[in-house]
Design a protein around this motif. Structure first.
Motif, PDB file in Angstrom:
ATOM      1  N   TYR A  21     -24.213  11.974  49.696  1.00  0.00           N
ATOM      2  CA  TYR A  21     -23.332  13.135  49.845  1.00  0.00           C
ATOM      3  C   TYR A  21     -23.941  14.108  50.840  1.00  0.00           C
ATOM      4  O   TYR A  21     -25.169  14.209  50.969  1.00  0.00           O
ATOM      5  N   ARG A  66     -23.279   5.345  46.984  1.00  0.00           N
ATOM      6  CA  ARG A  66     -22.444   6.526  46.737  1.00  0.00           C
ATOM      7  C   ARG A  66     -22.765   7.195  45.409  1.00  0.00           C
ATOM      8  O   ARG A  66     -22.159   8.189  45.027  1.00  0.00           O
ATOM      9  N   LEU A  80     -16.862  13.652  50.317  1.00  0.00           N
ATOM     10  CA  LEU A  80     -18.257  13.242  50.138  1.00  0.00           C
ATOM     11  C   LEU A  80     -19.205  14.338  50.614  1.00  0.00           C
ATOM     12  O   LEU A  80     -20.249  14.081  51.214  1.00  0.00           O
ATOM     13  N   LEU A 100     -21.312  15.312  40.022  1.00  0.00           N
ATOM     14  CA  LEU A 100     -21.012  13.956  40.501  1.00  0.00           C
ATOM     15  C   LEU A 100     -20.456  13.091  39.376  1.00  0.00           C
ATOM     16  O   LEU A 100     -19.550  12.271  39.595  1.00  0.00           O
ATOM     17  N   THR A 149     -14.993  20.506  50.694  1.00  0.00           N
ATOM     18  CA  THR A 149     -15.961  19.928  49.758  1.00  0.00           C
ATOM     19  C   THR A 149     -15.244  19.374  48.533  1.00  0.00           C
ATOM     20  O   THR A 149     -14.088  19.702  48.265  1.00  0.00           O
ATOM     21  N   ASP A 150     -15.983  18.552  47.784  1.00  0.00           N
ATOM     22  CA  ASP A 150     -15.432  17.991  46.543  1.00  0.00           C
ATOM     23  C   ASP A 150     -15.796  18.832  45.326  1.00  0.00           C
ATOM     24  O   ASP A 150     -15.134  18.737  44.290  1.00  0.00           O
ATOM     25  N   SER A 187     -19.800   8.313  55.932  1.00  0.00           N
ATOM     26  CA  SER A 187     -19.191   9.193  54.930  1.00  0.00           C
ATOM     27  C   SER A 187     -17.704   9.375  55.183  1.00  0.00           C
ATOM     28  O   SER A 187     -16.915   9.530  54.257  1.00  0.00           O
ATOM     29  N   LEU A 236     -28.157  15.130  46.271  1.00  0.00           N
ATOM     30  CA  LEU A 236     -27.004  14.752  47.089  1.00  0.00           C
ATOM     31  C   LEU A 236     -27.353  13.639  48.070  1.00  0.00           C
ATOM     32  O   LEU A 236     -26.554  12.725  48.293  1.00  0.00           O
TER      33      LEU A 236
END
Length: 334
Positions: free
Chosen positions: A90, A23, A60, A305, A117-118, A49, A85
C-alpha cells in the motif's frame, strides 16, 4: 522485466497466491507470505498498484493526517504506519495540517474528499462536527492514534490512568509537594490528552489527601523551551516543590534544564518523572512511563486493512500498554 509469473515460479505458488500475499490479503500462511515477499525482493519485482486498484476497486493507498511533522511522536507513529503499509504493498499519502495556523480546509475540503485513499489514520487530532460529517461522507474507514475522538475509533494509552500512576509513584516515595507541568499543545494535539493527564495528577493528589495548589500547575504546552521558562518562573518566585510530574517527556526535560540552571540536582533536590518515552529520555536519565507510538500506528493500519479486506467486520478502539522505565530521576525527598 520481472513479472508476477516469475515470482510465482520462484516461490512455488500460484500467481493468485502471489497477488494475495503481496497485497496483504487474508488466507495466506505467514510462511508463504514471507517466501513470496523474499522472492519478489530477490527478483526486484514491484507490483503495479494501479493495476491492482483497477481489479479491486481500491486506490491501494492510505491517508495519514498529522497536526505537523515537527514532533517526534508524530514521526514515530508514521514510521509504524509506513512499515505496515509497505508490507501490504500500500502507498502512504500524508496530509500535513502544518501546525498552528495551518489550513485545515485544504485537507478536508480539497484533499480527503477527492477519495484518493481507501482509509484514513489521524494522529492526535480532534475533529469538528463538520469535519466528522465530511469524513463520514467519504465512506473511509477511519482511526485515530492518540486521544479519543467522539464518534471515531482510536488507539492510544490510558492517559489519565498513566498520569495517576506517575503521580502515585512520587507519592509512594514520600513526596507531598508535587508540581504538575502540562498545558495544551498549540500544534493541534487532541485536547483530551493534556486534560486527561492533568486529571490523573489531580486524582492521585486528592486520593492521597494532598492539596491541589493552583501555584503548582505550570504551563509547558508540550514544549521543552516553554516548560523550561515555566519552571524558571516558579523557582525565581521562591517556590520549590520536592517533585515535578510532567505530562510529557519533552516538558520534563525542559523542567530538568531549569532545575540544573538553578543549581538543583535531580533527584537529590527535586524528583522529576514524565510520560511518553521520548528518544532523548535516556540522555537526560529521565524516569518515564514509556509508550510505543510506532506499534500503535502499525496496529491501526492492520485493523484498517482487515476491515478493507473483509476479515474484520467491525473496528474497535484499543488501549495500548505502557511500561515504567526507572532511570533514577526520582527518589524520596530529603
Amino acid at each position: 522485466m520481472t513479472g508476477i509469473d516469475d515470482v510465482a515460479r520462484a516461490s512455488g505458488v500460484s500467481t493468485a497466491t502471489v497477488s494475495r500475499a503481496l497485497r496483504g490479503l487474508p488466507n495466506v500462511a505467514p510462511t508463504t507470505r514471507e517466501a513470496v515477499r523474499r522472492a519478489a525482493d530477490d527478483l526486484g519485482y514491484v507490483p503495479s498498484s494501479s493495476a491492482a486498484g483497477l481489479a479491486s476497486g481500491r486506490t491501494l493507498a492510505m491517508g495519514a493526517v498529522v497536526p505537523s511533522v515537527s514532533r517526534w511522536f508524530y514521526t514515530a507513529v508514521l514510521e509504524g504506519i509506513d512499515r505496515e503499509l509497505r508490507a501490504a504493498s500500500y502507498d502512504l499519502i500524508l496530509f500535513n495540517l502544518g501546525g498552528r495556523g495551518g489550513d485545515r480546509s485544504r485537507v478536508f475540503h480539497r484533499s480527503i474528499l477527492r477519495k484518493r485513499t481507501d482509509a484514513l489514520v489521524a494522529l492526535c487530532l480532534d475533529f469538528s462536527a463538520e469535519e466528522r460529517r465530511q469524513l463520514a461522507s467519504t465512506g473511509h474507514p477511519t482511526m485515530v492514534v492518540g486521544g479519543p475522538v467522539r464518534g471515531i475509533r482510536h488507539i492510544g494509552i490510558d492517559d489519565r490512568g498513566v498520569a495517576e500512576a506517575a503521580t502515585r509513584h512520587l507519592i509512594e516515595l514520600g513526596h507531598t509537594d508535587i508540581a504538575f507541568l502540562g498545558g495544551d499543545d498549540e500544534e493541534g494535539l487532541n485536547h483530551v490528552v493534556p486534560q486527561a493527564r492533568e486529571a490523573g495528577w489531580r486524582r492521585a493528589m486528592t486520593s492521597a489527601g494532598l492539596p491541589v495548589r493552583a501555584d503548582r500547575v505550570l504551563h509547558g504546552r508540550f514544549d521543552t523551551e516553554t516548560s523550561r521558562r515555566s519552571v524558571d518562573a516558579m523557582l525565581d518566585g521562591g517556590a520549590r516543590p520536592t517533585a515535578v510530574f510532567a505530562g510529557s517527556d519533552e516538558m520534563a526535560m525542559g523542567g530538568m534544564l531549569s532545575l540544573w540552571a538553578h543549581g538543583l540536582r535531580v533527584p537529590h533536590d527535586v524528583s522529576v518523572i514524565g510520560i511518553d518515552g521520548h528518544p532523548l529520555s535516556p540522555v537526560f536519565s529521565l524516569s518515564t512511563f514509556e509508550q510505543d507510538p510506532a506499534a500503535q500506528g502499525a496496529a491501526a493500519v492492520r485493523m484498517l486493512l482487515e476491515e478493507l479486506t473483509g476479515s474484520r467486520t467491525r473496528l474497535r478502539s484499543e488501549r495500548y500498554p505502557v511500561r515504567f522505565v526507572d532511570r533514577g530521576s526520582t527518589a524520596p525527598p530529603r
